[in-house]
Design an enzyme around this catalytic site. Structure first.
Site, mmCIF file in Angstrom:
data_model
loop_
_atom_site.group_PDB
_atom_site.id
_atom_site.type_symbol
_atom_site.label_atom_id
_atom_site.label_comp_id
_atom_site.label_asym_id
_atom_site.label_seq_id
_atom_site.Cartn_x
_atom_site.Cartn_y
_atom_site.Cartn_z
ATOM 1 N N ARG A 138 29.095 52.754 -5.415
ATOM 2 C CA ARG A 138 27.901 51.917 -5.296
ATOM 3 C C ARG A 138 27.254 52.049 -3.925
ATOM 4 O O ARG A 138 26.224 51.419 -3.689
ATOM 5 C CB ARG A 138 28.284 50.456 -5.518
ATOM 6 C CG ARG A 138 27.999 49.929 -6.929
ATOM 7 C CD ARG A 138 28.575 48.545 -6.990
ATOM 8 N NE ARG A 138 27.948 47.620 -7.877
ATOM 9 C CZ ARG A 138 28.429 47.325 -9.097
ATOM 10 N NH1 ARG A 138 29.479 47.939 -9.584
ATOM 11 N NH2 ARG A 138 27.841 46.403 -9.803
ATOM 12 N N ARG A 143 24.041 38.844 -22.059
ATOM 13 C CA ARG A 143 25.340 39.522 -22.184
ATOM 14 C C ARG A 143 26.460 38.517 -22.388
ATOM 15 O O ARG A 143 26.507 37.479 -21.758
ATOM 16 C CB ARG A 143 25.624 40.342 -20.922
ATOM 17 C CG ARG A 143 27.031 40.950 -20.928
ATOM 18 C CD ARG A 143 27.167 42.111 -19.992
ATOM 19 N NE ARG A 143 27.029 41.747 -18.595
ATOM 20 C CZ ARG A 143 27.065 42.640 -17.596
ATOM 21 N NH1 ARG A 143 27.205 43.933 -17.858
ATOM 22 N NH2 ARG A 143 26.920 42.250 -16.348
HETATM 23 P P1 ADP Z 1 26.340 47.564 -17.248
HETATM 24 O O1 ADP Z 1 27.787 47.922 -17.514
HETATM 25 O O2 ADP Z 1 25.517 48.740 -16.835
HETATM 26 O O3 ADP Z 1 26.189 46.389 -16.314
HETATM 27 P P2 ADP Z 1 26.374 46.711 -20.039
HETATM 28 O O4 ADP Z 1 26.855 47.935 -20.749
HETATM 29 O O5 ADP Z 1 27.342 45.590 -19.886
HETATM 30 O O6 ADP Z 1 25.711 47.095 -18.622
HETATM 31 O O7 ADP Z 1 25.078 46.204 -20.809
HETATM 32 C C1 ADP Z 1 24.405 45.001 -20.401
HETATM 33 C C2 ADP Z 1 23.971 44.203 -21.633
HETATM 34 O O8 ADP Z 1 22.960 44.928 -22.331
HETATM 35 C C3 ADP Z 1 25.103 43.981 -22.642
HETATM 36 O O9 ADP Z 1 24.911 42.685 -23.183
HETATM 37 C C4 ADP Z 1 24.884 45.078 -23.694
HETATM 38 O O10 ADP Z 1 25.305 44.643 -24.987
HETATM 39 C C5 ADP Z 1 23.374 45.276 -23.654
HETATM 40 N N1 ADP Z 1 22.963 46.676 -23.839
HETATM 41 C C6 ADP Z 1 23.606 47.794 -23.400
HETATM 42 N N2 ADP Z 1 22.906 48.901 -23.735
HETATM 43 C C7 ADP Z 1 21.776 48.467 -24.359
HETATM 44 C C8 ADP Z 1 20.647 49.115 -24.952
HETATM 45 N N3 ADP Z 1 20.529 50.463 -24.932
HETATM 46 N N4 ADP Z 1 19.703 48.344 -25.520
HETATM 47 C C9 ADP Z 1 19.805 46.986 -25.524
HETATM 48 N N5 ADP Z 1 20.848 46.318 -25.007
HETATM 49 C C10 ADP Z 1 21.818 47.040 -24.432
HETATM 50 P P1 AMP Z 2 29.938 44.900 -12.284
HETATM 51 O O1 AMP Z 2 30.945 44.390 -13.273
HETATM 52 O O2 AMP Z 2 29.960 46.375 -12.137
HETATM 53 O O3 AMP Z 2 28.540 44.360 -12.554
HETATM 54 O O4 AMP Z 2 30.377 44.336 -10.861
HETATM 55 C C1 AMP Z 2 30.456 42.944 -10.612
HETATM 56 C C2 AMP Z 2 30.586 42.675 -9.116
HETATM 57 O O5 AMP Z 2 31.807 43.254 -8.619
HETATM 58 C C3 AMP Z 2 29.495 43.281 -8.232
HETATM 59 O O6 AMP Z 2 28.332 42.456 -8.158
HETATM 60 C C4 AMP Z 2 30.229 43.395 -6.884
HETATM 61 O O7 AMP Z 2 30.321 42.130 -6.258
HETATM 62 C C5 AMP Z 2 31.624 43.789 -7.325
HETATM 63 N N1 AMP Z 2 31.781 45.268 -7.411
HETATM 64 C C6 AMP Z 2 32.039 46.007 -8.524
HETATM 65 N N2 AMP Z 2 32.118 47.312 -8.230
HETATM 66 C C7 AMP Z 2 31.888 47.424 -6.896
HETATM 67 C C8 AMP Z 2 31.799 48.500 -5.991
HETATM 68 N N3 AMP Z 2 31.965 49.789 -6.404
HETATM 69 N N4 AMP Z 2 31.535 48.238 -4.685
HETATM 70 C C9 AMP Z 2 31.381 46.983 -4.251
HETATM 71 N N5 AMP Z 2 31.426 45.903 -5.050
HETATM 72 C C10 AMP Z 2 31.678 46.112 -6.362
#
Ligand code: ADP
Ligand code: AMP
Length: 215
Positions: free
Chosen positions: A88, A127
């Site tokens: 990140r 989500r």
């Molecule tokens: P990230 O891991 O990048 O934070 P997620 O995979 O958890 O994102 O997706 C965020 C939210 O959006 C989840 O609630 C998921 O079900 C939904 N989502 C993921 N891909 C899509 C898509 N292509 N279109 C609509 N909703 C999506």
């Molecule tokens: P995520 O589940 O990827 O949305 O991450 C949730 C939270 O965890 C982020 O907002 C950060 O606070 C922390 N986090 C996850 N991955 C990292 C990373 N690679 N570097 C720093 N913080 C992280």
């Protein structure tokens, strides 16, 4: 296959990573999941990480770099891995490169998912995450078969504390400032494939698979 899924919070990294782990039988390494597990377990790592996560800020580089360095050396990563939410920062990307070089391994591809800011907020506010296995659902776009229960393991679904609008805005700013430079970083390394993450989940999946076949 050794892969990074890159993109802002809500881009669909976890959703696509779960699909890829099922298909290729390689682990998903999601630093966010690891950190949330530590917070829930009340470990020293969890205590250290919690305030950063609650604020939507990044956990310090040395902490996450240490986690990933250790994780990549585990046996189940020998056939490959999917990094989701790491790196990140440029410092994390440099450390990853050094770790992989030390293991005599190289990344195959970095897939960056592009999604509009408004859609990201909509995705994150809707989500729902499984408390047991971490699988993500969406109340509208990917609803579970049974309300509040995970399709995969039957675990309870909950809304993450940081998936509330104010923290989401902060996380998107952090992404723009600290993580988005990695797009140019991996472009320069010849590893980047940028995909339109605005499409339906199944269509994104198809594009991801096509990009990996070409890699
Ligand atoms: P990230 O891991 O990048 O934070 P997620 O995979 O958890 O994102 O997706 C965020 C939210 O959006 C989840 O609630 C998921 O079900 C939904 N989502 C993921 N891909 C899509 C898509 N292509 N279109 C609509 N909703 C999506
Ligand atoms: P995520 O589940 O990827 O949305 O991450 C949730 C939270 O965890 C982020 O907002 C950060 O606070 C922390 N986090 C996850 N991955 C990292 C990373 N690679 N570097 C720093 N913080 C992280």
């Amino acid at each position: 296959m050794k892969l990074i899924l890159l993109g802002p919070p809500g881009a669909g990294k976890g959703t696509q990573a779960k699909m890829l782990t099922d298909r290729f039988r390689i682990p998903q390494i999601a630093t966010g999941d690891i950190l949330r597990g530590a917070v829930q377990a009340g470990t020293a790592l969890g205590l250290q990480a919690k305030s950063f996560m609650d604020a939507g800020a990044l956990v310090p580089d040395e902490v996450v770099i240490g986690i990933v360095r250790e994780r990549l050396q585990q046996e189940d990563c020998s056939a490959g891995f999917i990094l989701d939410g790491f790196p990140r920062t440029v410092a994390q990307a440099d450390a990853l490169q050094a770790t992989l070089a030390g293991l005599n391994r190289r990344l195959d591809r970095v897939i960056s998912l592009t999604v509009d800011a408004d859609a990201l907020v909509e995705r994150l506010t809707g989500r729902r995450t499984c408390r047991n296995c971490g699988r993500g659902f969406h109340v509208l776009f990917d609803p579970p078969r049974q309300e509040q229960l995970c399709d995969a393991c039957g675990g309870e679904l909950y809304q993450r504390d940081d998936d509330r609008e104010e923290t989401i805005r902060k996380r998107l700013t952090v992404y723009a400032q600290q993580t988005s430079p990695l797009i140019a970083y991996y472009q320069a390394a010849g590893l980047l494939t940028e995909l339109d993450g605005m499409q339906a989940i199944a269509d994104v999946q198809e594009q991801v698979l096509a990009a990996l076949q070409a890699a």
